[in-house]
Design a protein around this motif. Structure first.
Motif, PDB file in Angstrom:
ATOM      1  N   PRO A 676       0.822  -1.292   0.000  1.00  0.00           N
ATOM      2  CA  PRO A 676      -0.140   0.055  -0.048  1.00  0.00           C
ATOM      3  C   PRO A 676       0.740   0.931  -0.014  1.00  0.00           C
ATOM      4  CG  PRO A 676      -0.936  -1.617   1.558  1.00  0.00           C
ATOM      5  CD  PRO A 676       0.331  -2.376   0.896  1.00  0.00           C
ATOM      6  N   GLU A 677       1.972   1.256   0.454  1.00  0.00           N
ATOM      7  CA  GLU A 677       2.788   2.504   0.791  1.00  0.00           C
ATOM      8  C   GLU A 677       3.404   2.874  -0.641  1.00  0.00           C
ATOM      9  OE1 GLU A 677       3.166   4.614   2.998  1.00  0.00           O
ATOM     10  OE2 GLU A 677       3.153   3.289   5.159  1.00  0.00           O
ATOM     11  N   LEU A 678       3.437   1.852  -1.572  1.00  0.00           N
ATOM     12  CA  LEU A 678       4.025   2.044  -3.052  1.00  0.00           C
ATOM     13  C   LEU A 678       3.077   2.181  -4.145  1.00  0.00           C
ATOM     14  CD1 LEU A 678       7.310  -0.340  -2.271  1.00  0.00           C
ATOM     15  CD2 LEU A 678       6.764   1.914  -1.703  1.00  0.00           C
ATOM     16  N   ARG A 679       1.837   2.101  -3.821  1.00  0.00           N
ATOM     17  CA  ARG A 679       0.843   1.706  -4.805  1.00  0.00           C
ATOM     18  C   ARG A 679       0.875   2.982  -5.819  1.00  0.00           C
ATOM     19  NH1 ARG A 679      -3.732  -1.538  -1.513  1.00  0.00           N
ATOM     20  NH2 ARG A 679      -2.499  -3.554  -1.546  1.00  0.00           N
ATOM     21  N   GLU A 680       1.173   4.089  -5.249  1.00  0.00           N
ATOM     22  CA  GLU A 680       0.985   5.366  -5.943  1.00  0.00           C
ATOM     23  C   GLU A 680       2.510   5.462  -6.735  1.00  0.00           C
ATOM     24  OE1 GLU A 680      -1.408   7.828  -6.267  1.00  0.00           O
ATOM     25  OE2 GLU A 680      -2.516   5.755  -5.342  1.00  0.00           O
ATOM     26  N   GLY A 681       3.277   4.439  -6.968  1.00  0.00           N
ATOM     27  CA  GLY A 681       4.528   4.566  -7.557  1.00  0.00           C
ATOM     28  C   GLY A 681       5.670   3.974  -6.602  1.00  0.00           C
ATOM     29  N   ARG A 682       6.548   3.087  -6.934  1.00  0.00           N
ATOM     30  CA  ARG A 682       7.364   2.483  -6.144  1.00  0.00           C
ATOM     31  C   ARG A 682       8.360   3.562  -5.454  1.00  0.00           C
ATOM     32  NH1 ARG A 682       8.784  -1.101  -9.073  1.00  0.00           N
ATOM     33  NH2 ARG A 682      10.843  -0.334  -9.781  1.00  0.00           N
ATOM     34  N   LEU A 683       8.838   4.276  -6.461  1.00  0.00           N
ATOM     35  CA  LEU A 683       9.821   5.309  -6.036  1.00  0.00           C
ATOM     36  C   LEU A 683       9.333   6.652  -5.210  1.00  0.00           C
ATOM     37  CD1 LEU A 683      11.829   5.714  -9.527  1.00  0.00           C
ATOM     38  CD2 LEU A 683      12.152   3.886  -7.591  1.00  0.00           C
ATOM     39  N   THR A 684       8.185   6.740  -5.565  1.00  0.00           N
ATOM     40  CA  THR A 684       7.456   8.031  -4.864  1.00  0.00           C
ATOM     41  C   THR A 684       7.468   7.696  -3.384  1.00  0.00           C
ATOM     42  OG1 THR A 684       6.274   8.727  -6.724  1.00  0.00           O
ATOM     43  CG2 THR A 684       5.403   9.287  -4.453  1.00  0.00           C
ATOM     44  N   GLY A 685       6.941   5.973  -3.092  1.00  0.00           N
ATOM     45  CA  GLY A 685       6.625   5.650  -1.889  1.00  0.00           C
ATOM     46  C   GLY A 685       8.083   5.694  -1.058  1.00  0.00           C
ATOM     47  N   LEU A 686       9.144   5.097  -1.686  1.00  0.00           N
ATOM     48  CA  LEU A 686      10.414   4.929  -0.951  1.00  0.00           C
ATOM     49  C   LEU A 686      10.970   6.559  -0.697  1.00  0.00           C
ATOM     50  CD1 LEU A 686      12.146   2.391  -3.277  1.00  0.00           C
ATOM     51  CD2 LEU A 686      11.295   1.833  -1.157  1.00  0.00           C
ATOM     52  N   GLU A 687      10.704   7.266  -1.703  1.00  0.00           N
ATOM     53  CA  GLU A 687      11.247   8.650  -1.290  1.00  0.00           C
ATOM     54  C   GLU A 687      10.311   9.287   0.115  1.00  0.00           C
ATOM     55  OE1 GLU A 687      11.584  12.977  -3.235  1.00  0.00           O
ATOM     56  OE2 GLU A 687      10.863  11.271  -4.505  1.00  0.00           O
ATOM     57  N   ASP A 688       8.991   9.086  -0.080  1.00  0.00           N
ATOM     58  CA  ASP A 688       8.084   9.695   0.996  1.00  0.00           C
ATOM     59  C   ASP A 688       8.741   9.097   2.263  1.00  0.00           C
ATOM     60  OD1 ASP A 688       7.026  11.310  -0.845  1.00  0.00           O
ATOM     61  OD2 ASP A 688       5.147  10.114  -1.006  1.00  0.00           O
ATOM     62  N   LEU A 689       8.940   7.769   2.398  1.00  0.00           N
ATOM     63  CA  LEU A 689       9.260   6.998   3.405  1.00  0.00           C
ATOM     64  C   LEU A 689      10.817   7.483   3.952  1.00  0.00           C
ATOM     65  CD1 LEU A 689       7.818   3.515   2.740  1.00  0.00           C
ATOM     66  CD2 LEU A 689       7.047   5.038   4.387  1.00  0.00           C
ATOM     67  N   GLY A 690      11.344   8.179   3.392  1.00  0.00           N
ATOM     68  CA  GLY A 690      12.670   8.581   3.688  1.00  0.00           C
ATOM     69  C   GLY A 690      13.969   7.317   3.271  1.00  0.00           C
ATOM     70  N   LEU A 691      13.542   6.609   2.489  1.00  0.00           N
ATOM     71  CA  LEU A 691      14.534   5.486   2.224  1.00  0.00           C
ATOM     72  C   LEU A 691      15.430   5.808   1.135  1.00  0.00           C
ATOM     73  CD1 LEU A 691      12.025   2.410   2.834  1.00  0.00           C
ATOM     74  CD2 LEU A 691      13.667   3.444   4.516  1.00  0.00           C
ATOM     75  N   ILE A 692      15.126   6.458   0.111  1.00  0.00           N
ATOM     76  CA  ILE A 692      16.113   6.762  -0.995  1.00  0.00           C
ATOM     77  C   ILE A 692      17.001   7.895  -0.521  1.00  0.00           C
ATOM     78  CG2 ILE A 692      16.327   7.780  -3.431  1.00  0.00           C
ATOM     79  CD1 ILE A 692      13.514   6.482  -3.996  1.00  0.00           C
ATOM     80  N   LEU A 693      18.320   7.610  -0.511  1.00  0.00           N
ATOM     81  CA  LEU A 693      19.498   8.530  -0.022  1.00  0.00           C
ATOM     82  C   LEU A 693      19.352   8.430   1.139  1.00  0.00           C
ATOM     83  CD1 LEU A 693      19.127  11.286  -3.016  1.00  0.00           C
ATOM     84  CD2 LEU A 693      20.887   9.208  -2.692  1.00  0.00           C
ATOM     85  N   GLY A 694      18.510   7.602   2.207  1.00  0.00           N
ATOM     86  CA  GLY A 694      18.386   7.927   3.657  1.00  0.00           C
ATOM     87  C   GLY A 694      19.739   7.477   4.200  1.00  0.00           C
ATOM     88  N   TYR A 695      20.535   6.926   3.888  1.00  0.00           N
ATOM     89  CA  TYR A 695      22.069   6.651   4.488  1.00  0.00           C
ATOM     90  C   TYR A 695      22.959   7.835   4.684  1.00  0.00           C
ATOM     91  CZ  TYR A 695      22.575   4.939  -0.322  1.00  0.00           C
ATOM     92  OH  TYR A 695      22.743   4.871  -1.734  1.00  0.00           O
ATOM     93  N   PHE A 696      22.387   8.837   3.608  1.00  0.00           N
ATOM     94  CA  PHE A 696      23.446  10.059   3.758  1.00  0.00           C
ATOM     95  C   PHE A 696      23.064  10.970   4.720  1.00  0.00           C
ATOM     96  CE2 PHE A 696      24.105   9.340  -0.768  1.00  0.00           C
ATOM     97  CZ  PHE A 696      25.565   9.025  -0.514  1.00  0.00           C
ATOM     98  N   ASN A 697      21.694  10.657   5.310  1.00  0.00           N
ATOM     99  CA  ASN A 697      21.304  11.637   6.496  1.00  0.00           C
ATOM    100  C   ASN A 697      21.814  11.449   7.818  1.00  0.00           C
ATOM    101  OD1 ASN A 697      19.345  12.649   4.683  1.00  0.00           O
ATOM    102  ND2 ASN A 697      17.768  11.068   5.090  1.00  0.00           N
TER     103      ASN A 697
END
Length: 697
Positions: A676-697
């Motif tokens: 459900p978190e990714l149904r609007e777009g997998r990359l959108t969901g991963l970004e909204d969850l703070g997971l894409i590039l999250g290891y740089f934070n």
């Protein structure tokens, strides 16, 4: 048998499973060619006065299709192997000027590398090549495209058959859209990236980046003499070349080039999620290189790497790039010494504290961040010069085209992803190959074994015959690693210090670990891992960069997805070759049936070659897309007509039907996830969850 050994064997042998069931029949041998109606003419030497120099070049011709599909012979001029800079080993290069007489009739030497090259290799390799339309005059004021080749900062050259600019320059001239193409060499491996003490050497050891800057400086100083406009330069790069373009875009560095030396950029498969080595990581890696040099050549004491012969330097590099060393450095397994558990613990602790992720170990000769913050009285600040910040945390500063191939991860994630098959194939390895206990010898034996087509066929037959009762999870992980190889390998890949991010990823249905006691579970985990790496390293970070650029409104940006599967494997390596590089073999098999990193290059340059220089016979669809995409790539339309904006999520898609079109709501329409978190777009969901590039934070 150790975990590391079993894992390594599994990686090397299980890569062949990727080929199973593939419908692709790539053609990589040269069939008897049909005699074309139109043939190219033999090249002729031309002697021209260019500036104050007499330049000997070549008048060449190629046969290409016009926009109606009619084969047409077009003549052009080529200037090959022009020296743009000189350098001493482990020193930064200095730009040169044209001499009184310049022989530009043959390609120059390639920079030293472990791969075989058509050209000779030497340290005198800083040369470039220029292609321009026939009879171009100095006042022509033509746009210029400068291409930086890829190859993990380990291999490649500007004279590789796949990236030569003759076809596209001829095409532009034929279409009345003339331009000039430039390709170049830069130092690779140890010679291109070698840590130097920044307190004593203010420019550091990122020699490859320095070479690329000197090439751009040379173009800026001289291209007008060849009929080019130095204020209309588009900098293009693929793979490691795209990574370089991303770094050269930065204005934070001491020597800024964006805007002055190039005015537009194209980045093909830049892994913006890649974590470049820190200053201290680079220092540690330099220590390993020193250890390898001592191990190989020191009779007593230590060797001085700068004083080794080129052959010896390449032996040190070969040892550093050994798959076992690479995986060990990446995973931390090279820290383990059962006779010194305290030292092992200190090594692992130091590794985890010094790195954001271990990703740099997969491209060990990529540039390093040469800035270091002050750490107290005894740790002074190192100001940095060529690379002061992680590229993912900076901005685009010129109009840019960036994007990814649908399976870019196949040449990045192949080593760890295939270890998901450990439980399934470890016994099969023992049955099919009586490998010795020494891991290095085993790797060599397996490499030799895999070079036989008969053995590959036997392995495929055996793998396809596996039943559920044959699948046994006998990996010696115990309580040290998580319960599944997919879980373990994902945590190792992104770093044990990023466990919270991995936990969040594994909560999502799309990436939840499958039960590996079933073969389908193991192969499912392989697919999930490759998808995860593509999302986290390539497509996701590139889309974030495009969105930020669009939202800032400072420069236009185009975001693309190359989703066309060629009829041939761009990474094909002949199994009948005398000597096959293991990494190339792994990439070749991993890319069968996939749209891998570099798959777009034959279509961008309209050149029917593989990355490894084999000529191929493209299908009718391939040739159609070659003609279409190469015309678009070297045009203003690519920048003007396909611009991305965040609200529309409009992505330039090159698809399986050879269509080239802008698609709106791309992530939602093309990449909707299961969770459900990714149904609007997998990359959108991963970004909204703070997971894409999250290891740089």
């Amino acid at each position: 048998m150790t975990v590391f050994y079993r894992s390594t064997l599994a990686v090397l042998i299980s890569l062949t499973l990727v080929a199973c069931g593939s419908d692709d029949s790539p053609s990589v041998t040269d069939p008897e060619p049909e005699v074309p109606v139109v043939e190219p003419l033999p090249p002729q030497q031309i002697d021209l006065i260019i500036g104050d120099s007499t330049v000997m070049g070549l008048r060449e011709s190629v046969v290409i299709n016009d926009v109606e599909g009619t084969a047409t012979r077009v003549e052009l001029e080529a200037f090959k192997g022009i020296t743009y800079a000189t350098s001493a080993r482990f020193e930064h290069s200095v730009v040169t000027e044209l001499t009184d007489v310049v022989d530009a009739t043959v390609f120059g030497d390639a920079c030293p590398q472990l791969d075989l090259t058509v050209q000779e290799q030497s340290e005198d390799c800083l040369n470039l090549n220029i292609w321009r339309p026939e009879d171009t005059v100095e006042s022509a004021d033509l746009p210029v495209y400068v291409f930086i080749h890829g190859g993990d900062f380990e291999f490649g050259s500007g004279s590789d058959p796949l990236v030569q600019g003759d076809n596209v320059v001829a095409q532009g001239a034929l279409d009345d859209k003339p331009f000039i193409a430039v390709t170049l060499n830069y130092r690779l491996g140890i010679l291109g990236s070698y840590w130097l003490d920044g307190s004593k050497n203010d420019k550091g050891g990122n020699f490859a980046l320095g070479d690329q800057k000197r090439a751009l400086e040379w173009v800026n100083n001289n291209i007008e003499l060849f009929g080019g406009n130095p204020d209309k330069v588009t900098l293009v790069g693929q793979g490691a070349g795209a990574m370089s373009v991303g770094i050269l875009q930065q204005t934070e560095n001491s020597e800024s080039f964006a805007g002055d030396y190039f005015q537009r950029a194209i980045m093909q498969s830049n892994p913006y999620g890649f974590d470049y080595k820190s200053y201290d990581q680079a220092k540690t890696f330099q220590g390993k290189l020193q250890d390898y040099g001592d191990e190989l050549f020191a009779e007593e004491g230590s060797v001085v790497l700068d004083e080794l012969t080129l052959e010896q330097i390449m032996q040190v590099q070969e040892k550093a790039l050994n798959p076992l060393a690479k995986v060990g450095a990446w995973s931390g397994l090279d820290c383990i010494d059962v006779d010194n558990l305290v030292g092992s613990g200190l090594c692992l602790t130091s590794k985890l504290s010094a790195e954001t992720t271990p990703l740099a170990n997969l491209k060990p000769f990529s540039p390093y961040v040469d800035f270091r913050a002050r750490g107290g009285i005894f740790v002074p600040e190192i100001s940095g010069y060529h690379l002061k910040a992680q590229p993912a945390l900076t901005e685009l500063n010129v109009p840019t085209v960036l994007g990814f191939n649908s399976n870019d991860s196949r040449t990045t994630a192949f080593l760890p992803s295939l270890t998901s098959l450990i439980p399934t194939i470890i016994n099969l390895i023992q049955q099919l190959n009586d490998a010795p206990e020494d891991p290095d010898l085993a790797a060599l034996d397996i490499q030799a074994w895999l070079e036989s087509q008969d053995n590959l066929a036997l392995l495929e037959q055996e793998l396809m015959a596996i039943t559920n009762s044959d699948v046994e999870a006998q990996v010696e992980l115990g309580d040290i690693l998580p319960s599944t190889a997919y879980d373990a390998i994902t945590r190792f890949f992104f770093g044990l210090g990023n466990g919270a991010i991995i936990d969040e990823l594994f909560k999502l249905t799309d990436f939840y670990p499958n039960d590996e006691s079933e073969l389908s579970g193991a192969t499912g985990n392989m697919a999930q891992f490759n998808l995860l790496v593509n999302d986290m390293l390539f497509s996701g970070p590139a889309r974030v960069m495009a969105k930020q650029t669009s939202d800032n409104g400072v420069v236009p940006v185009t975001f693309y997805n190359f989703d066309y599967k060629p009829s041939f494997n761009v990474w094909t390596t002949s199994n009948e070759a005398t000597s096959i590089d293991l990494a190339a073999l792994i990439k070749s098999i991993s890319c069968i049936g996939n749209i891998c990193n570099g798959a777009e290059l034959p279509f961008v340059f309209n050149k029917p070659y593989t990355v490894t220089g084999n000529k191929v016979t493209p299908s009718d669809s391939d040739m159609m897309l070659m003609d279409k995409l190469s015309r678009l790539w070297f045009s203003d339309e690519l920048f003007d007509n396909y611009q991305f904006n965040t609200s529309d999520d409009n992505v330039l898609v090159i698809d399986g039907d050879t269509n080239i079109q802008l698609e709106s709501d791309w992530d939602k329409r093309k990449q909707a996830g299961i969770d459900p978190e990714l149904r609007e777009g997998r990359l959108t969901g991963l970004e909204d969850l703070g997971l894409i590039l999250g290891y740089f934070n």
